[in-house]
Design a protein around this motif. Structure first.
Motif, mmCIF file in Angstrom:
data_model
loop_
_atom_site.group_PDB
_atom_site.id
_atom_site.type_symbol
_atom_site.label_atom_id
_atom_site.label_comp_id
_atom_site.label_asym_id
_atom_site.label_seq_id
_atom_site.Cartn_x
_atom_site.Cartn_y
_atom_site.Cartn_z
ATOM 1 N N LEU A 118 0.837 -1.207 0.000
ATOM 2 C CA LEU A 118 0.000 0.000 0.000
ATOM 3 C C LEU A 118 0.867 1.251 0.000
ATOM 4 N N SER A 119 0.476 2.238 -0.798
ATOM 5 C CA SER A 119 1.152 3.534 -0.766
ATOM 6 C C SER A 119 0.707 4.304 0.473
ATOM 7 N N ARG A 120 1.380 5.429 0.725
ATOM 8 C CA ARG A 120 1.001 6.247 1.878
ATOM 9 C C ARG A 120 -0.433 6.746 1.736
ATOM 10 N N SER A 121 -0.813 7.151 0.522
ATOM 11 C CA SER A 121 -2.182 7.619 0.315
ATOM 12 C C SER A 121 -3.172 6.469 0.469
ATOM 13 N N GLY A 122 -2.766 5.259 0.068
ATOM 14 C CA GLY A 122 -3.635 4.101 0.241
ATOM 15 C C GLY A 122 -3.864 3.793 1.707
ATOM 16 N N ARG A 123 -2.796 3.873 2.502
ATOM 17 C CA ARG A 123 -2.945 3.635 3.940
ATOM 18 C C ARG A 123 -3.842 4.695 4.578
ATOM 19 N N LEU A 124 -3.665 5.941 4.134
ATOM 20 C CA LEU A 124 -4.497 7.018 4.678
ATOM 21 C C LEU A 124 -5.962 6.784 4.348
ATOM 22 N N ARG A 125 -6.231 6.341 3.112
ATOM 23 C CA ARG A 125 -7.617 6.077 2.716
ATOM 24 C C ARG A 125 -8.213 4.965 3.574
#
Length: 409
Positions: free
Chosen positions: A17-24
């Motif tokens: 997961l990317s950082r934005s994916g984790r945030l989502r």
């Protein structure tokens, strides 16, 4: 605390997961876990007015809390195995739909008995969001990464107990307690749309388990025979019962005994939630540097100390200026208890994460539900019963941890 030198690797899915994916994921799953605190905390400032409006005793009104907590525990026993069998999305969307319908029924309830029944239905729907959020985290992460993500999740979901009583208190200035349940129904509708369009399935068909009653019972019995799982589950349940004692009694104690108005009470209650959230983030930084067992033991010790100080201060009549900081200490300690105990409980059960999450939740909420009427049973003329009952639960939680959650060789 014992230092840790070798971190546990992340699960493959979480690592990709990317950082934005984790945030989502954190925002969506945090919203789902917020069902519980929002449904409990938002209407707390309105409990005295609710008792008057429905011509009900305080103990009967407190049963609306107990019904929700017991219902949310029982609902997880159903939602957990279903999510292991049919994936995470379908049981989640069905549960959120039930939550919306029950919230509308709460807003229209003509008597306290109808409200209690509607709260139980509301809890059954909310249970799906809570148990599936935890299971989804286990689908994606393991080890230290899982504990860190649970801490991040508590940062998002922790905003709920901060904002909920404040929002509830302000809503009471323009509407009645019934309007609060209308807002909860709208929140459920928003989460339904977000989950339907932005939350992917995290459990592959090959990893699913048949939804058979016998299989589910055997899974639950196997989990209860696992000492670390049982010890962590009891620790979470007993620590949450201590917190829930404060949640269920604080509206009456702080308003009727210490004379706070609903708006001031909402800010005071939210202040304790700030400490809880801050400690979850301190915990996230410490995980990996110290063992989760050490951090869990520290949190239990801090929380138990706070309950003892609060009990002594209330008995000595030292006033809210001393009692309240001690209560905040309890909530801060809980910010270390919950993520570490949850991660330790689920760490060894990746193949049955939904069932493990469900059993963890049911023990947590049923023990907490049993704590709700205790303060009223022992008297509401001072803060001593509330603080003393909290101390008993935290002492039992520490005992469960020390007895069952032993370090691995």
């Amino acid at each position: 605390m014992t230092a840790v030198t070798t971190p546990t690797p992340e699960a493959d899915a979480g690592a990709r997961l990317s950082r934005s994916g984790r945030l989502r994921f954190a925002l969506i799953l945090g919203g789902l876990t917020a069902f519980g605190p929002l449904s409990i905390d938002m209407y707390l400032p309105g409990l005295p007015a609710m008792a008057e409006d429905l011509s009900a005793a305080n103990a009967m009104v407190q049963l609306t809390l107990a019904a929700f907590v017991v219902g949310i525990g029982a609902g997880q026993l159903v939602a957990g195995p279903l999510s292991d069998a049919y994936g995470r999305r379908t049981p989640l969307l069905v549960g959120v739909s039930l939550y919306i319908a029950a919230s509308v029924l709460c807003a229209l309830a003509p008597t306290v008995e109808v409200l209690i029944a509607a709260r139980a239905l509301q809890a059954l729907g909310a249970a799906a969001g809570i148990v599936i959020a935890r299971a989804t985290v286990r689908d994606l992460f393991s080890g230290v990464a899982m504990a860190r993500f649970f801490s991040a999740l508590m940062l998002v979901s922790g905003v709920a107990p901060i904002l909920a009583p404040i929002i509830g208190g302000q809503l009471l200035a323009v509407t009645s307690w019934r309007g609060i349940f209308s807002v909860l129904a709208a929140f459920g509708g928003l989460l339904f749309l977000v989950a339907a369009f932005a939350l992917p399935e995290t459990l592959a068909p090959a990893q699913r388990r048949p939804a058979r009653l016998g299989s589910a019972l055997r899974t639950y019995l196997g989990l209860l025979r696992h000492p670390v799982f049982l010890g962590c589950a009891l620790t979470v349940g007993l620590a949450f019962a201590g917190m829930f004692t404060y949640i269920s009694a604080s509206s009456f104690v702080l308003q009727d005994i210490y004379g706070l108005d609903p708006q001031t009470y909402s800010f005071v209650f939210g202040g304790g939630a700030v400490g809880l959230v801050l400690m979850t983030q301190v915990n996230a930084r410490l995980v990996g540097r110290f063992s989760q067992r050490s951090l869990l033991r520290t949190g239990l010790t801090v929380a138990l100390t706070g309950t003892v100080v609060a009990t002594v201060a209330a008995a000595a009549g030292l006033g809210l200026a001393v009692v309240l900081p001690a209560i905040y200490l309890v909530l801060g300690g809980s910010g270390m208890i919950m993520p570490n105990a949850t991660a330790l409980a689920m760490a060894d059960h990746p193949d049955k994460a939904g069932s493990a999450s469900a059993l963890l939740g049911v023990l947590q909420f049923i023990v907490a539900g049993a704590s709700s009427p205790l303060v009223g049973l022992f008297g509401e003329s001072s803060a001593v019963p509330m603080a003393a009952i909290m101390a008993v639960f935290l002492a039992l939680g520490l005992t469960s941890f020390l007895t069952l959650v032993r370090p691995r060789a």
